[in-house]
Scaffold this motif. Sequence first.
Motif, PDB file in Angstrom:
ATOM      1  N   SER A  45      -9.747   2.420  -2.922  1.00  0.00           N
ATOM      2  CA  SER A  45      -8.609   3.055  -2.292  1.00  0.00           C
ATOM      3  C   SER A  45      -8.189   1.581  -1.674  1.00  0.00           C
ATOM      4  O   SER A  45      -9.211   0.257  -1.539  1.00  0.00           O
ATOM      5  CB  SER A  45      -8.738   3.659  -0.780  1.00  0.00           C
ATOM      6  N   ASN A  46      -7.048   1.689  -1.447  1.00  0.00           N
ATOM      7  CA  ASN A  46      -6.558  -0.104  -1.027  1.00  0.00           C
ATOM      8  C   ASN A  46      -6.402  -1.309  -1.488  1.00  0.00           C
ATOM      9  O   ASN A  46      -6.728  -1.941  -1.672  1.00  0.00           O
ATOM     10  CB  ASN A  46      -6.831   0.131   0.591  1.00  0.00           C
TER      11      ASN A  46
ATOM     12  N   ASP B  66     -16.863   5.809   4.497  1.00  0.00           N
ATOM     13  CA  ASP B  66     -16.535   5.227   5.030  1.00  0.00           C
ATOM     14  C   ASP B  66     -15.511   6.513   5.340  1.00  0.00           C
ATOM     15  O   ASP B  66     -14.237   7.176   5.452  1.00  0.00           O
ATOM     16  CB  ASP B  66     -15.129   4.963   3.929  1.00  0.00           C
TER      17      ASP B  66
ATOM     18  N   TYR C 178      -7.402   6.728  -9.772  1.00  0.00           N
ATOM     19  CA  TYR C 178      -7.170   5.770  -8.428  1.00  0.00           C
ATOM     20  C   TYR C 178      -6.538   4.559  -9.624  1.00  0.00           C
ATOM     21  O   TYR C 178      -5.981   3.644  -8.878  1.00  0.00           O
ATOM     22  CB  TYR C 178      -7.936   5.139  -8.253  1.00  0.00           C
TER      23      TYR C 178
ATOM     24  N   TYR D  85      -4.665  -3.953   6.810  1.00  0.00           N
ATOM     25  CA  TYR D  85      -4.438  -3.572   7.297  1.00  0.00           C
ATOM     26  C   TYR D  85      -3.358  -3.948   8.162  1.00  0.00           C
ATOM     27  O   TYR D  85      -4.349  -3.795   9.774  1.00  0.00           O
ATOM     28  CB  TYR D  85      -5.794  -2.357   7.559  1.00  0.00           C
TER      29      TYR D  85
ATOM     30  N   ALA E   6     -13.382   6.287  -3.766  1.00  0.00           N
ATOM     31  CA  ALA E   6     -12.995   5.987  -2.931  1.00  0.00           C
ATOM     32  C   ALA E   6     -12.938   4.398  -2.397  1.00  0.00           C
ATOM     33  O   ALA E   6     -12.360   4.146  -1.473  1.00  0.00           O
ATOM     34  CB  ALA E   6     -12.813   7.029  -1.791  1.00  0.00           C
TER      35      ALA E   6
ATOM     36  N   VAL F   6      -1.119   7.306  -5.112  1.00  0.00           N
ATOM     37  CA  VAL F   6      -3.297   6.463  -4.450  1.00  0.00           C
ATOM     38  C   VAL F   6      -3.382   5.289  -4.548  1.00  0.00           C
ATOM     39  O   VAL F   6      -3.760   5.605  -3.371  1.00  0.00           O
ATOM     40  CB  VAL F   6      -3.687   7.741  -5.379  1.00  0.00           C
ATOM     41  N   THR F   7      -2.674   4.176  -4.790  1.00  0.00           N
ATOM     42  CA  THR F   7      -3.150   3.299  -4.994  1.00  0.00           C
ATOM     43  C   THR F   7      -1.973   2.507  -5.019  1.00  0.00           C
ATOM     44  O   THR F   7      -0.613   2.916  -5.881  1.00  0.00           O
ATOM     45  CB  THR F   7      -4.493   2.609  -5.243  1.00  0.00           C
TER      46      THR F   7
ATOM     47  N   ASP G 276      -0.650   6.302   2.181  1.00  0.00           N
ATOM     48  CA  ASP G 276      -1.596   6.073   3.203  1.00  0.00           C
ATOM     49  C   ASP G 276      -1.401   5.069   4.914  1.00  0.00           C
ATOM     50  O   ASP G 276      -1.302   5.994   5.881  1.00  0.00           O
ATOM     51  CB  ASP G 276      -1.880   4.613   2.808  1.00  0.00           C
TER      52      ASP G 276
ATOM     53  N   PRO H 128     -10.229  -4.456  -7.020  1.00  0.00           N
ATOM     54  CA  PRO H 128     -10.187  -2.764  -7.447  1.00  0.00           C
ATOM     55  C   PRO H 128     -11.362  -3.036  -8.111  1.00  0.00           C
ATOM     56  O   PRO H 128     -11.672  -2.713  -9.270  1.00  0.00           O
ATOM     57  CB  PRO H 128      -9.221  -1.714  -7.740  1.00  0.00           C
TER      58      PRO H 128
ATOM     59  N   ALA I 116     -15.576  -2.336   1.963  1.00  0.00           N
ATOM     60  CA  ALA I 116     -15.450  -2.237   0.536  1.00  0.00           C
ATOM     61  C   ALA I 116     -16.872  -1.211  -0.262  1.00  0.00           C
ATOM     62  O   ALA I 116     -17.441  -2.721  -0.076  1.00  0.00           O
ATOM     63  CB  ALA I 116     -14.738  -2.166  -0.975  1.00  0.00           C
TER      64      ALA I 116
ATOM     65  N   LYS J 113       1.044  -1.366  -0.123  1.00  0.00           N
ATOM     66  CA  LYS J 113       0.009   0.187  -0.353  1.00  0.00           C
ATOM     67  C   LYS J 113       1.019   1.307  -0.225  1.00  0.00           C
ATOM     68  O   LYS J 113       1.641   0.935   0.232  1.00  0.00           O
ATOM     69  CB  LYS J 113      -1.275  -0.100   1.186  1.00  0.00           C
TER      70      LYS J 113
END
Length: 496
Positions: free
Chosen positions: A296-297, A457, A329, A170, A292, A340-341, A116, A403, A304, A112
């Motif tokens: 994201s991630n 989120d 993204y 995470y 997003a 960003v990703t 972030d 994604p 998500a 990641k």
Amino acid sequence: MPQLKDAAYWRAQSTDLLVEARAFIAGAYVGASDGETFAVHSPIDGRELAQVALCRGPEVDRAVAAARGAFQGGGWAELMPRQRKAALLRWAALMRAHAEELALLETLDTGKPIGDTTAVDIPSAIYCLEWFAELVDKVAGEVPACDPQFLGTVTREPVGVVAAIVPWNYPLLMAAWKFAPALAAGNSVILKPSEKSPLSALRIAGLAREAGIPEGVFNVVPGDGETGRLLSLHPHIDCLAFTGSGAVGRQISRNAADSNLKRVWLELGGKSANIVMADCPDLRRAAQAAAAAVFSNMGQVCSAGSRLLVQRSIAEAFIAELLEAARAYLPGDPLDPASVTGSLIDDAQYQRVRHYIELGKREARLLLGGEGCAVVPGGHYLQPTIFATDASSRIAREEVFGPVLSVIEFDELDDAIALANASEYGLAAAFWSADLGAIRRASRGLRAGTVWVNCYDELLDMNFPFGGFKESGNGRDNSVHALDKYSELKSTIIRC
């Protein structure tokens, strides 16, 4: 003049970074008794980061014995709450002092972006630890009303030895969601990080020792699914908290039932619906939030917003905004702060997501993406991908964990709520509208543990419980309610 922390800076730091690869048991770093290790590779470029101790039966037994001994000895469980608070705050302060190192470990381990991990992941994990440290000396018992001949109290006591099995998306934050309330409540903890991302958990164990957390109170046993199985079956573990897949969650529950009926808390999958009504107050902002929510991630987020439900009358205009927002993204080098990703976690996950994309190409209409990206050789990078589909397709029903966004049109509010609830999952949902009555109907009707309104989120604050309905699991992380998972309530009744 301070050094600019650009991609070159982070690459140089990664070259010099020292990686701790041993287990942490009874206050010391130790190798596996048989010397076995497993390789950890960086998703950024595939390079080997470390050979990590592979914990099996002997290490699990040692960790459980250390945790049990520490708990029964009372050196942590029987401390005054403010003393536990002070130790946890010292630990948080050390994590903050080493935040850059932890962020770099997390980026190398998960792929990641460094932006972030420095701005979100590590600060959020530290905040979680601080929050529960500050809470622990402010939670009181009860004196219920009863017959005047009696005095009754209800007190909260630690459950004992807690095992926490956490995922790779995470790593440190999901670990903190478990160990922070468990330790604050007075328990001893055995943390089993994912074999795909164990490095930050191993590093903070040494910081716990430095902060004065007693030996045996916090242990880290790296390993694979077999290590987790041994923990779930162990007769001297009182509670197990797990975040991961539904299949593994079911097996953990069976193992707990087959052993000592240990308490099991599960935070599992999601297929969250993001509903946009025609009267949405700001279509552009909603489209940016929708992008997003799923990109994201790299979409590797249990909550998500992978199902986007759009009212038919605005679908064309909204999708145009969405396609524009999604282009922000495109993945980049995770060590570049401008990215960003980043990368998917490994080749197995990359191939899984590609499989769903190929299914989508057969079942639905591809609107954007659908291909890999050449970012860093040896990594696993995918374009943000959007399909127009109906609710029956597999990409609209199954958790992809990548994604990939499914856009589904609907006509009326009741249709949207029914579509959103037509899932075995119930982790999160969102609703965009300017109609207060519709907002109330949707927030009450959506079967999800978190409902965002006119956002997605956002304000995932420690004051709010997080968890799901249905097959998204049981129990709640975060907030004062998380202490319930790691505590026993005791009624004491005294005849006066």
